[in-house]
Design an enzyme around this catalytic site. Structure first.
Site, PDB file in Angstrom:
ATOM      1  N   SER A  23       0.833  -1.204   0.000  1.00  0.00           N
ATOM      2  CA  SER A  23       0.000   0.000   0.000  1.00  0.00           C
ATOM      3  C   SER A  23       0.862   1.247   0.000  1.00  0.00           C
ATOM      4  CB  SER A  23      -0.914   0.009   1.234  1.00  0.00           C
ATOM      5  OG  SER A  23      -0.150  -0.065   2.428  1.00  0.00           O
ATOM      6  N   LYS A  71       5.612  11.753  -0.083  1.00  0.00           N
ATOM      7  CA  LYS A  71       6.046  11.325   1.247  1.00  0.00           C
ATOM      8  C   LYS A  71       6.554   9.894   1.263  1.00  0.00           C
ATOM      9  CE  LYS A  71       3.035  14.460   3.818  1.00  0.00           C
ATOM     10  NZ  LYS A  71       1.996  14.595   4.871  1.00  0.00           N
ATOM     11  N   GLU A  72       6.148   9.116   0.283  1.00  0.00           N
ATOM     12  CA  GLU A  72       6.609   7.729   0.156  1.00  0.00           C
ATOM     13  C   GLU A  72       7.297   7.594  -1.205  1.00  0.00           C
ATOM     14  OE1 GLU A  72       2.998   5.663   2.711  1.00  0.00           O
ATOM     15  OE2 GLU A  72       2.736   6.029   0.572  1.00  0.00           O
ATOM     16  N   ASP A  91      -3.231   4.642  -3.494  1.00  0.00           N
ATOM     17  CA  ASP A  91      -4.434   5.343  -3.059  1.00  0.00           C
ATOM     18  C   ASP A  91      -4.442   6.793  -3.499  1.00  0.00           C
ATOM     19  OD1 ASP A  91      -6.719   4.365  -1.867  1.00  0.00           O
ATOM     20  OD2 ASP A  91      -6.336   5.375   0.031  1.00  0.00           O
ATOM     21  N   LYS A 111      -9.574   5.627   4.378  1.00  0.00           N
ATOM     22  CA  LYS A 111      -8.109   5.657   4.418  1.00  0.00           C
ATOM     23  C   LYS A 111      -7.487   4.309   4.054  1.00  0.00           C
ATOM     24  CE  LYS A 111      -8.600   9.295   7.849  1.00  0.00           C
ATOM     25  NZ  LYS A 111      -8.502   9.659   9.258  1.00  0.00           N
ATOM     26  N   ASP A 134       3.826  -2.627   4.155  1.00  0.00           N
ATOM     27  CA  ASP A 134       3.906  -1.210   3.833  1.00  0.00           C
ATOM     28  C   ASP A 134       4.892  -1.027   2.692  1.00  0.00           C
ATOM     29  OD1 ASP A 134       2.088  -0.589   5.769  1.00  0.00           O
ATOM     30  OD2 ASP A 134       3.566   0.005   7.275  1.00  0.00           O
ATOM     31  N   ASP A 149      -5.315  -1.766  12.272  1.00  0.00           N
ATOM     32  CA  ASP A 149      -4.646  -3.059  12.388  1.00  0.00           C
ATOM     33  C   ASP A 149      -4.994  -3.754  13.700  1.00  0.00           C
ATOM     34  OD1 ASP A 149      -3.409  -1.098  13.819  1.00  0.00           O
ATOM     35  OD2 ASP A 149      -1.408  -1.395  12.958  1.00  0.00           O
TER      36      ASP A 149
END
Length: 1144
Positions: A382, A388-389, A418, A610, A635, A847
């Protein structure tokens, strides 16, 4: 011969349509297999119901219509794969599928997926030779090796579109030789077309695997229509053809063609073989565990006596100080008890990969070919924001997944974007292109780790234990290609911007020319064209544009699915000598796993929930496209560090009793942490102490990444044998009515919130899972494939060996169109997704809530600690980022406490110590209220000249000493059985106070605001480091970014320092010094300051530089509180500071 019937795809009820070409291909498929319709009550067997039947709820009436697909028998011989299915799969992998709410699902055939050329035949955009039809600029479809697919023996090159035209309008005539196509099937056995086709031709994967589910009864039965029951005959007679025969019959068994001369094995012979488990428990030595438990009991008793003594012995001189301290100490004792009780039964576990290989990948009577019998795994990655990623981090994670040591045909990777960014899309395409070299290189030389960035940055000798003479040459070539790959990835933002600007300028010029061609009397207006983001093939990107516009922004764009790498062939595809290739891949499997890019639809007015919503979209899309019975979620910055990690997790799932395990949680390990681990980023106390301890109960909590799920547990089903549990104290309080026990196979499929129905409630599934027929049909298949092997009498709810050796069905446009339907923004309306099914909504820590719901249904989880770290990721080493990360976790815990997921409301299926552990998850942030008060008490004590006790007598000091010693001994024993270091334990204690006085307190306030006032909490992504900082690896550690979370710890430090000075001054200059009260106050002040030392060091930056705002805020707050204290209790004439001493 072993053949299976082909499947007919029925169109979904939803108003979706694929491209016209896809519908044309559907017409070229072989005819439907014979079906038998029954008019009878459902008997609980797996059936195929139509969408209309389910919607009309006919199952609630006396009779229901359903269809049974007849398996192959001597009178039912199926057809093989047709060339149109191969062509359509190539078409699907080259098409970008889009669709969503109130829109048509479209398949856009892409000439180019990214600026570079596709370098692997499985990759999207891979092209064959040019079509030989005059005037056609199409390309011939290619197979797994990149060779042309030619339907005619004359080898006339023809593209997909021309082939369809020739079949439909040319009466099956080849345009080259003018002869009819003799055979539209490609038979691998003829040797004329070297395509590795599956032996079970024609039958869809779902139906082939459904046919394996045999009834538990052992008596042949006839249907109510008096017709012969073919499906029972297939498994319960001595017929020896077809998949799924767990044991060959002994009488009259024919030769299976493998040279065994008809050798057979009966059940008794199989059961007499020694059975070896896949896992084992490694108990903690009694010499460590027994004293550990004894010390917990001793400290518990001492705390009880101490608190009783504190309540009885008041400090009459400062009742307010005594009262606050006693309340805080009682809460601390309660909090310690919640944290310590679940640690009573820690265990370790070990796996045996050799046994796993022997059972699932070794040739046997049930699996003569030795093809892998392991179940499939769908891996979810994801990402949400490429800023930011960084895409390079995500691309390296994808490469580590594609190179994992697991059967290629059983592995599928789904990337959830996303944000719907073209940057992420093209970065994934670049990763898929580079994988054609990286993955075979890893397999050839057994590379670890298989993340190229981590591998090439290893500080150890890369040539150690490498025996192949060409390793040095291969490594240098791959390193050079990876450096170019990084340049392309890092240059994608600029490349996309320049391309979009060029196309936009062209569109403006076209519009201007068109305007001038139509002259009017009105003056020209400036042509305004939305500034779109353009793909490499010269078309608009359907997702988020760099310059947002309606239907092309982060919260408003269509759903997108792109098959980056199409499904691999079943048989290994070995490389051949080729001097034109950079690497010699002879005898190396060059196949790549399925890779799919997914961006769910987003529209204004919908709550997209989200990350949890994105994960649920992947669950549905993967169920339709690959339907792996197990799901691994990662992640984007967590990559596979140990190539066999999934095999280790599968040992637990496939072992005896593994069907009751909902997930296998792996510990999180991090890279890029400073050597001193200043802010306890590694969380070793949690992952190596708390999680090991929970593993001895009902299992560890789910921590968001590095977790291998059972798909059926995510669907909200109860575990098998849910009622086979020992009676507990809850049964005495809450008695349940006894009902007739259900069949074993149906127990595993009962919904967790339903009553004790005897069968799988198919009619209710659309209300729970939505209106996708493909998704509903995949549920019993996933349950069956996830069962352990029935290779021992003690294995309950198992499946026969060799049942999963059948390859997956080829993808078609209808399947992908249905997947697009499942990721639309409206699909979850009036369903139970996010409520009881999938990832649970309503908390920023989805989670923990998701894992809690599974344990609440009676599932168990397992903690898998591998010798080599299974996964590694990054963590924020900056103080501000770390505090915001802890704030998000603590806020989620507060939400859990005030929700229906509070452990106080757990079901009787959850063990009492597991309940305490979950209760502690929801309560621990509230400790910050008492902790911050207790940290101010030493300063208040020194300011007032009083202490929390009347005098420092022997009793108080004795209690204090015993409590401290027992705490230290418990820490030593925890270090002993967990393997952590003393420094890691101390860092954890320090950050517990830092987080408790800052982020946890803010989380409590935010949680109360949400519960009381309904104010939503903003969720901020934790920034991921791209790893490109060459100057200083730990540069972020020294960056000071101001945040309001720093105010309470700074205030505590300033007041305690001032209070120490004031206390010393008062004591030194007083006529009657109160040294005992000074020592007590100073000791506790130093205790607070020692815990806050990493925080103070972080404020100093690299060279002791601190932002001015820190000093301004600290000074103002310290002066304000000091003046407030003077106003409340001004100094008297006889109690001045320094006695008779006066300031000049």
């Amino acid at each position: 011969m072993q053949k299976m019937a082909s499947k007919s795809f029925k169109q979904s009820r939803s108003n979706l349509s694929a491209s016209t070409d896809a519908s044309e291909l559907q017409q070229l498929r072989p005819p439907l297999p014979p079906t038998v319709s029954f008019g009878r009550r459902s008997s609980g067997r797996y059936t195929n119901r139509s969408r209309d039947d389910l919607d009309s709820e006919l199952s609630s009436s006396e009779y229901a219509q359903y269809t049974v697909q007849i398996p192959q028998t001597p009178d039912n011989q199926p057809m093989d794969h047709t060339i149109s299915q191969r062509v359509e799969e190539q078409y699907v992998s080259n098409s970008l599928f889009t669709g969503g709410f109130n829109s048509v699902t479209r398949a856009h055939l892409m000439d180019k997926v990214f600026d570079s050329e596709a370098s692997h035949p499985q990759m999207a955009g891979a092209k064959g030779s040019s079509c030989a039809i005059p005037g056609c600029d199409g390309n011939v479809m290619s197979d797994e090796r990149g060779e042309d697919i030619l339907p005619c023996e004359c080898d006339f090159k023809i593209c997909r579109d021309c082939y369809i035209d020739a079949v439909k309008s040319g009466n099956l005539l080849c345009p080259g030789c003018k002869e009819p196509y003799k055979n539209t099937e490609l038979d691998a056995a003829t040797g004329e077309r070297p395509l590795p086709l599956p032996p079970a031709g024609g039958m869809n994967k779902m139906e082939r695997r459904l046919s394996l589910m045999k009834s538990t009864k052992s008596v042949l039965m006839r249907s109510q229509t008096a017709e012969f029951d073919h499906s029972r005959w297939l498994f319960e007679t001595k017929g020896t053809y077809g998949y799924g025969n767990a044991i060959w019959p002994k009488e009259g068994a024919p030769n299976d063609g493998n040279g065994d001369d008809g050798e057979v094995h009966d059940p008794q012979e199989l059961m007499n073989k020694p059975w070896r488990p896949l896992t084992r428990k490694v108990k903690i030595p009694a010499a460590v565990l027994s004293p550990y438990r004894l010390l917990i009991f001793v400290r518990m008793v001492v705390l009880g006596f101490f608190l009783a003594w504190r309540v009885k012995h008041k400090n009459e001189d400062a009742l307010w100080l005594w009262g606050m301290s006693v309340v805080c100490e009682i809460w601390f004792a309660f909090s310690w008890l919640l944290d310590q009780m679940p640690k009573l039964c820690p265990i370790n576990r070990a796996t045996d990969l050799n046994v796993l290989k022997e059972k699932f990948e070794t040739p046997s009577s049930n699996n003569p070919t030795g093809r892998s019998d392991l179940p499939g795994i769908d891996i979810f990655v994801s990402t949400a924001d490429p800023e930011k990623e960084p895409p390079l981090v995500t691309a390296n994670t994808i490469l580590s997944i594609l190179a994992a040591d697991y059967p290629v045909e059983k592995l599928s990777c789904y990337v959830s974007d996303d944000g719907g960014a073209l940057l992420t899309f093209e970065a994934m395409a670049e990763a898929a292109s580079f994988a054609h070299m990286w993955v075979p290189f890893c397999r050839k030389h057994n590379i670890e780790p298989r993340n190229p960035d981590s591998y090439f940055n290893l500080k150890k000798d890369p040539y150690k234990n490498k025996v192949r003479p060409d390793f040095v040459k291969d490594r240098r070539r791959v390193k050079r290609e990876y450096d170019e790959f990084k340049v392309r990835i890092n240059g994608l933002p600029e490349s996309i911007r320049r391309r979009s600007d060029a196309y936009h300028a062209r569109e403006e010029i076209k519009a201007l020319k068109l305007q001038r061609q139509n002259p009017t009397d009105e003056p020209f207006e400036v042509v305004k064209i939305p500034k779109a983001t353009w793909m490499a093939d010269g078309t608009h990107w359907p997702g988020t544009w760099n310059h947002p516009s309606p239907e092309h922004s982060k919260g408003d764009h269509a759903g997108i699915i792109q098959v980056m790498l199409k499904p691999p062939s079943e048989e290994p595809l070995l490389g051949v000598p080729d001097d034109s290739k950079l690497l010699d891949l002879t005898e190396v499997d060059i196949r790549l796993p399925l890779l799919v890019y997914v961006s769910r639809e987003k529209r204004p007015g919908y709550d997209h929930n989200k990350k949890a919503g994105a994960m649920n979209a992947l669950v549905r899309a993967s169920a339709i496209m690959s339907n792996g019975p197990f799901i691994l979620n990662l992640d984007c910055d967590h990559y596979i560090y140990y190539a066999q990690a999934m095999r280790e997790g599968m040992c637990f799932m496939m072992d005896r009793g593994g069907d009751r395990i909902c997930y296998v949680q792996f510990p999180q390990r991090f890279e890029g942490i400073d050597p001193s681990d200043r802010y306890a980023n590694n969380n070793t106390v949690f992952f190596d102490v708390n999680m090991r301890a929970l593993d001895g109960l009902q299992g560890p909590v789910y921590v968001g990444t590095g977790c291998l799920f059972r798909r059926m547990a995510l669907y909200g089903f109860d575990p098998p044998r849910a009622k086979d549990r020992a009676p507990s104290v809850w049964d005495c309080c809450f008695r349940r009515s006894k009902k007739r026990a259900a069949a074993e196979e149906n127990r595993a499929l009962r919904m967790g919130d339903d009553s004790d129905d005897e069968e799988m409630p198919l009619a209710t599934f659309p209300k729970k899972f939505g209106n996708s027929r493909f998704l509903i049909d995949s549920i019993p298949v996933a349950e069956y494939q996830g069962r352990p092997l029935a290779d021992h009498p003690a294995v309950k709810n198992g499946r026969p060996p060799g049942a999963l050796t059948i390859g997956r069905e080829l993808l078609d446009a209808t399947t992908v169109a249905e997947a697009i339907n499942s990721i639309s923004c409206w699909y979850e309306d009036k369903t139970e997704w996010g409520q009881r099914v999938g990832w649970i909504y309503g908390s920023v820590t989805e989670d923990v809530v998701t894992g809690y719901r599974m344990h609440n249904r009676g599932w168990k989880s397992v903690y898998c600690v591998t010798k080599r770290d299974a996964f590694r990721g990054t963590a924020p080493i900056n103080l501000t980022d770390r505090l915001h990360q802890v704030l998000r976790w603590a806020t989620g815990s507060v939400e859990i406490f005030f929700s229906r997921n509070n452990a106080l409301l757990a079901s009787p299926k959850m063990k009492i110590l597991q309940r305490i552990a979950y209760l502690n998850v929801g309560i621990y942030p509230f400790t910050s209220i008492f902790l911050i008060v207790y940290c101010f008490l030493p300063a208040l004590s020194l300011f007032s000249g009083q202490f929390i006790v009347q005098t420092l007598n022997v009793t108080f000091l004795t209690y204090l000493l015993i409590i401290t010693i027992t705490l230290c001994l418990l820490a030593i024993l925890e270090i002993k059985w967990s393997g952590i270091q003393l420094e890691e334990w101390w860092r954890n204690e320090q950050f517990w106070l830092i987080g408790g006085t800052s982020a946890h307190l803010a989380a409590v306030l935010q949680g109360l605001l949400k519960v009381v006032a309904g104010i939503e909490i903003s969720f901020t992504l934790t920034s991921k480091s791209s790893g490109d900082e060459n100057d200083d690896e730990f540069a972020d550690l020294y960056i000071v970014k101001w945040t309001s979370l720093m105010i309470p710890p700074i205030l505590i430090m300033m007041l305690n320092l001032i209070a120490i000075a004031v206390g010393f001054s008062r004591t030194i200059y007083s006529t009657i010094p109160q040294w005992s009260k000074l020592i007590g106050g100073v000791f506790f002040s130093f205790w607070v300051l020692a815990h806050l030392y990493p925080f103070a060091k972080g404020l100093m930056g690299r060279r002791g530089r601190t932002p001015t705002i820190v000093f301004v805020w600290s000074g103002l707050l310290a002066i304000t509180i000091s003046l407030l204290w003077v106003a409340i209790k001004p100094p008297s004439d006889t109690d001045q500071i320094g006695g008779s001493f006066q300031f000049p």
